[in-house]
Design an enzyme around this catalytic site. Structure first.
Site, PDB file in Angstrom:
ATOM      1  N   THR A 237      -2.952 -31.338 -17.207  1.00 14.09           N
ATOM      2  CA  THR A 237      -2.317 -32.276 -16.268  1.00 14.09           C
ATOM      3  C   THR A 237      -2.893 -31.991 -14.879  1.00 14.09           C
ATOM      4  O   THR A 237      -3.918 -32.545 -14.508  1.00 14.09           O
ATOM      5  CB  THR A 237      -0.782 -32.152 -16.298  1.00 14.09           C
TER       6      THR A 237
ATOM      7  N   THR B 248       5.749 -24.274 -17.094  1.00 13.95           N
ATOM      8  CA  THR B 248       5.196 -25.560 -17.510  1.00 13.95           C
ATOM      9  C   THR B 248       3.854 -25.274 -18.139  1.00 13.95           C
ATOM     10  O   THR B 248       2.824 -25.448 -17.529  1.00 13.95           O
ATOM     11  CB  THR B 248       4.999 -26.525 -16.348  1.00 13.95           C
TER      12      THR B 248
ATOM     13  N   GLU C   5      -1.769 -24.260  -9.059  1.00 12.89           N
ATOM     14  CA  GLU C   5      -1.906 -25.406  -8.160  1.00 12.89           C
ATOM     15  C   GLU C   5      -2.135 -24.926  -6.727  1.00 12.89           C
ATOM     16  O   GLU C   5      -1.285 -24.281  -6.123  1.00 12.89           O
ATOM     17  CB  GLU C   5      -0.652 -26.279  -8.244  1.00 12.89           C
TER      18      GLU C   5
ATOM     19  N   ASN D  27       2.283 -31.195  -5.263  1.00 12.25           N
ATOM     20  CA  ASN D  27       3.624 -31.427  -5.790  1.00 12.25           C
ATOM     21  C   ASN D  27       4.428 -32.389  -4.951  1.00 12.25           C
ATOM     22  O   ASN D  27       5.469 -32.898  -5.406  1.00 12.25           O
ATOM     23  CB  ASN D  27       4.355 -30.088  -5.915  1.00 12.25           C
TER      24      ASN D  27
END
Length: 407
Positions: free
Chosen positions: A146, A183, A270, A402
Site C-alpha cells: 500500500t 498494519t 512511512e 497520513n
C-alpha cells in the site's frame, strides 16, 4: 537467490482495486493440502478477513490450499456484508483452484470502512490463478503493498535430518505499525513436514521476537495477520517433538526470516530516514524490558529527535521513567552507537552513568544521531530482563502521507 518452495506457486494481477492501476491481487497456493498456523491482530475492531481466517484456522488447520491477498481496500468495519464478501472471495478462489471450499485464507489491506469492489475482485480471481508459478513470489510481494515503497521478500534453507527444506515469506507494512500486531500482512510458506501444533508454536515464538518487536507509530491495525503454510513436500521425517534438534533448527530459521521481514517493514516506515535499534537490558524481567523499549520506540519526542539528528538523551530516559516498570535512576546507564550499516562507525558512546550525564563529546553524539542507523542501549541494573525493539524516526513525510491517505 531462489525463493522457490516445493509445491508452492505465487502470482499477482491488477484487478482494479487500487486507484493507480498497479497490481493489487496476489495469490500463494500449494498444489497439495497444507498444515497452517496463524497469528492475528489483537485490535478489538478486527477486519472481516481476520474474523474469517481465525474461524478457518480453528476449523481446518490441516488442509489449507492458498492465501488470497488484496490491496487497496481493508474490508474492515464493513459489517455483515464485509464478512460475506471475505467468505465469497475465499470460496471463489478455492473453486478456481479446484480445492475444497474451506481451504483458502483471505487477507485485505487498504482503507478502512469501504466495502470490497466485489465485481473487480471476483473477476480478478481466475486471472490471478492463471499467473501462478513457482517463481511468482516477487510479483506477489509487490502486489500486496500500500504505502510501502518496496516489496518485502525473504527466504531460508534449512537442513532437517538429511533433507533440505525451504521457508519463503512475503510481507507488507510501512505505517500503523506496532506490536500485537501492526498494519502488516505476511504469508510464509515452507515445504517442511511438521506437526501442526509445532508449526503454530514455532510461528507464535518467531512473531513474539520479530513482528511484535517493531513500531513505527504506536498504532495497531484492524487487519494484521501472519499466516504460515507447510505442505511437507521436502519429505523430511515429520517433526513431532518440540525437544528435537530438527524443531530447533526449523524454529531458528523461521525466526530469522520473520526478523528480516519485520526489520524490512521498519526500514520502509512511512517517511522514515532512520532505522533505530532500542535495547533495554538489566530490567526486572523480559516483559518489563520490552515495555521500556516499546515506550522509547513510540515516544514522539524521542522519534522526532532521531529525525532531527539531535542527541537529546533526556527524552529517552524520560520515556523509561514513564514506562510503568521498576526503575532505579541511580543504576541507569545509557549508550548510543551507529548501527551496523551506519555510514560512519563512531564506536559506542556512553552518555549517562548512574543516572548522571558523563562529560561526553556533544559532536560525537550528534554524529551518531546523524547516522541512518542508530543503536540505543539502556542498562537498568536491576535484573536479567532484556528486550530489543526496532523503530524509525518520525518525519515531516509521515505526517504528509497520513494526512491525506484516503485522497
Amino acid at each position: 537467490m531462489t525463493y522457490i518452495v516445493k509445491g508452492f506457486d505465487a502470482g499477482a494481477v491488477a484487478a482494479g482495486i487500487k486507484k493507480n492501476g498497479a497490481p493489487d491481487l496476489a495469490l500463494v497456493a500449494s498444489r497439495v493440502p497444507c498444515r497452517a498456523a496463524g497469528v492475528f491482530t489483537r485490535n478489538l475492531f478486527p477486519a472481516a478477513p481476520v474474523l474469517y481466517d481465525r474461524q478457518l484456522l480453528e476449523f481446518n488447520p490441516e488442509a489449507i490450499h492458498a492465501v488470497l491477498v488484496n490491496a487497496g481496500c481493508a474490508n474492515a468495519c464493513t459489517g455483515p456484508e464485509g464478512n460475506a464478501n471475505a467468505r465469497l472471495s475465499a470460496e471463489q478462489t478455492a473453486l478456481h483452484l479446484g480445492a475444497h471450499e474451506h481451504s483458502v485464507f483471505v487477507m485485505s489491506t487498504g482503507v478502512i470502512g469501504v466495502q470490497l469492489p466485489m465485481d473487480k475482485l471476483l473477476a480478478g480471481i481466475p486471472k490471478v490463478v492463471e499467473t501462478l508459478a513457482p517463481d511468482g513470489w516477487p510479483a506477489a510481494a509487490a502486489a500486496i503493498m500500500t504505502t510501502d515503497t518496496r516489496p518485502k521478500l525473504a527466504t531460508r534453507q534449512v537442513t532437517l535430518g538429511d533433507v533440505m527444506a525451504t521457508i519463503t515469506g512475503i510481507a507488507k507494512g510501512a505505517g500503523m505499525i506496532h506490536p500485537n500486531m501492526a498494519t502488516m500482512l505476511a504469508v510464509i510458506a515452507t515445504d517442511a513436514f511438521i506437526a501442526q501444533p509445532l508449526l503454530q508454536q514455532a510461528l507464535s515464538a518467531a512473531t513474539a521476537v520479530s513482528f511484535n518487536c517493531i513500531s513505527i507509530d504506536g498504532d495497531t491495525s484492524t487487519n494484521d495477520t501472519v499466516l504460515l503454510l507447510a505442505n511437507g513436500l521436502a519429505d523430511n521425517e515429520e517433526i513431532v517433538e518440540a525437544s528435537s534438534p530438527e524443531f530447533a533448527t526449523f524454529s531458528a530459521a523461521l525466526t530469522s526470516l520473520c526478523t528480516e521481514l519485520a526489520q524490512a517493514i521498519v526500514r520502509d516506515g512511512e517517511g522514515a530516514t532512520r532505522f533505530v535499534t532500542v535495547q533495554v537490558c538489566g530490567a526486572a524481567n523480559d516483559a518489563e524490558a520490552h515495555q521500556a523499549a516499546n515506550t522509547i520506540a513510540t515516544s514522539p519526542l524521542v522519534k522526532t529527535a532521531f529525525f532531527g539528528g539531535d542527541a537529546n538523551w533526556g527524552r529517552i530516559l524520560a520515556a523509561v521513567g514513564r514506562a510503568g516498570i521498576q526503575v532505579d535512576p541511580a543504576r541507569c546507564d545509557l549508550f548510543i552507537d551507529g548501527g551496523p550499516d551506519a555510514t560512519t562507525r563512531t564506536g559506542e558512546l556512553q552518555l549517562v552513568a548512574g543516572g548522571v550525564p558523563l562529560p561526553y563529546s556533544e559532536a560525537a553524539a550528534t554524529a551518531i544521531f546523524a547516522q541512518p542507523e542508530i543503536d540505543v542501549r539502556v542498562e537498568l541494573g536491576l535484573g536479567g530482563g532484556a528486550a530489543t525493539v526496532w523503530t524509525s524516526d518520525l518525519s515531516y513525510d509521515y505526517v504528509r502521507i497520513n494526512g491525506d491517505y484516503r485522497t
